[in-house]
Design an enzyme around this catalytic site. Structure first.
Site, PDB file in Angstrom:
ATOM      1  N   ALA A 249       0.815  -1.221   0.000  1.00  0.00           N
ATOM      2  CA  ALA A 249       0.000   0.000   0.000  1.00  0.00           C
ATOM      3  C   ALA A 249       0.844   1.264   0.000  1.00  0.00           C
ATOM      4  O   ALA A 249       0.325   2.345   0.273  1.00  0.00           O
ATOM      5  CB  ALA A 249      -0.938   0.003   1.207  1.00  0.00           C
ATOM      6  N   ALA A 250       2.127   1.156  -0.331  1.00  0.00           N
ATOM      7  CA  ALA A 250       3.006   2.323  -0.246  1.00  0.00           C
ATOM      8  C   ALA A 250       2.559   3.440  -1.182  1.00  0.00           C
ATOM      9  O   ALA A 250       2.446   4.603  -0.777  1.00  0.00           O
ATOM     10  CB  ALA A 250       4.442   1.912  -0.560  1.00  0.00           C
ATOM     11  N   GLY A 251       2.298   3.094  -2.455  1.00  0.00           N
ATOM     12  CA  GLY A 251       1.904   4.116  -3.413  1.00  0.00           C
ATOM     13  C   GLY A 251       0.578   4.758  -3.065  1.00  0.00           C
ATOM     14  O   GLY A 251       0.420   5.982  -3.177  1.00  0.00           O
ATOM     15  N   ASP A 252      -0.387   3.948  -2.644  1.00  0.00           N
ATOM     16  CA  ASP A 252      -1.694   4.490  -2.278  1.00  0.00           C
ATOM     17  C   ASP A 252      -1.605   5.368  -1.034  1.00  0.00           C
ATOM     18  O   ASP A 252      -2.288   6.393  -0.931  1.00  0.00           O
ATOM     19  CB  ASP A 252      -2.688   3.357  -2.046  1.00  0.00           C
ATOM     20  CG  ASP A 252      -2.996   2.582  -3.325  1.00  0.00           C
ATOM     21  OD1 ASP A 252      -2.854   3.159  -4.414  1.00  0.00           O
ATOM     22  OD2 ASP A 252      -3.366   1.402  -3.222  1.00  0.00           O
TER      23      ASP A 252
END
Length: 300
Positions: A249-252
């Site tokens: 979930a890093a990008g989100d």
């Protein structure tokens, strides 16, 4: 996870034109090879989808958040809606569609596909009261364009996360985008420039900005981000150091944090740095949406 009370007084409004998925997550010692059956050791059903993750991130990181979209009329749809409402996200614009006769994967895809331009047209007031509009490519292209066009018409700030990456974006989309935020793979796909270095990211960003996007922010994982900003030139912002164990979930989280700070009136580079700090926390946790950090956990 942090104390939700830290978000008790959110400022800034973010509207997400969303995709919602129920992630079916199996844990195994490694990825199976093609044709191989591999024994797993854990299984979970977790609310997800890029739109859902970004909305939760924005809400936990300080924004008032609303969603426009569809969910299935089944148990997964109910769980997804409840998870959003638990985060204080306004779900009044979620439309329930009947996909109960389909299997779990088709239910999710089917409800996302039901988000139509008419859904956007019916939510002018919700878009007008938002400071920031966030879109991805997990809903139909004509719907994404309608949301971006509505944001431009209503003079709202628009963000497009072009994921999953298309071969090209229609040329008439670019002037509707204030912040185009691809990762290195998406930027390479859209620009045709293979990306291995920060200089590669600069070249890709320059090509995408030349098409009409006002700002281009290429996320580069452990290398940080390269931001080509309107009137300010290019800037490489290294990632904060962290002991990453799961980048799901890093990008989100970055996009949700960036949107939340932008909606609060922060300077662009400050909003980028805040999103980076939030993402650096998210990658230290095994899991996606349930483990996105709260604002109180992120240094401001």
């Amino acid at each position: 996870m942090g104390d939700q009370a830290s978000n008790a007084n959110p400022t800034g409004r973010v509207t997400v034109v969303r995709s919602l998925n129920m992630d079916l997550v199996a844990r195994a010692p490694r990825l199976p090879k093609p044709g191989e059956t591999l024994a797993g050791h854990a299984f979970a059903q977790v609310p997800g989808g890029k739109g859902g993750n970004q909305a939760v991130a924005a809400a936990r990181l300080g924004a008032q958040v609303a969603m426009i979209g569809c969910i299935g009329d089944d148990s997964n749809g109910g769980i997804l809606k409840a998870a959003l409402e638990h985060e204080g996200i306004d779900c009044a614009a979620l439309i329930v569609v009947d996909d109960a006769s389909q299997n779990a994967i088709v239910i999710v895809a089917g409800s996302n596909a039901e988000v139509s331009p008419a859904s956007i047209d019916a939510q002018d007031a919700l878009i007008a009261c938002a400071d920031v509009i966030v879109c991805q490519l997990e809903t139909p292209p004509q719907t994404v364009r309608a949301a971006l066009a509505a944001g431009r018409r209503l003079q709202r700030t628009t963000i497009l996360n072009p994921a999953p990456a298309a071969t090209k974006l229609p040329v008439d989309w670019f002037p509707l985008i204030d912040y185009l935020i691809p990762n290195e793979i998406e930027a390479a796909t859209l620009s045709g420039v293979p990306i291995a270095t920060v200089d590669d990211a600069r070249r890709a960003a320059e090509m995408l900005k030349a098409k009409g996007a006002r700002n281009v922010i290429v996320t580069l994982g452990a290398q940080g981000v390269f931001a080509l900003l309107d009137g300010a030139g290019g800037k490489h912002m290294p990632a904060p150091k962290s002991n990453a164990i799961d980048t799901a979930a890093a990008g989100d989280t970055f996009i949700g944090g960036f949107a939340a700070e932008l909606a609060r009136g922060a300077a662009v580079t400050d909003a980028i740095a805040f999103g980076q700090r939030a993402a650096a926390i998210a990658v230290t946790r095994e899991g996606a949406q349930p483990f996105i950090p709260h604002r109180g956990e992120v240094a401001v």
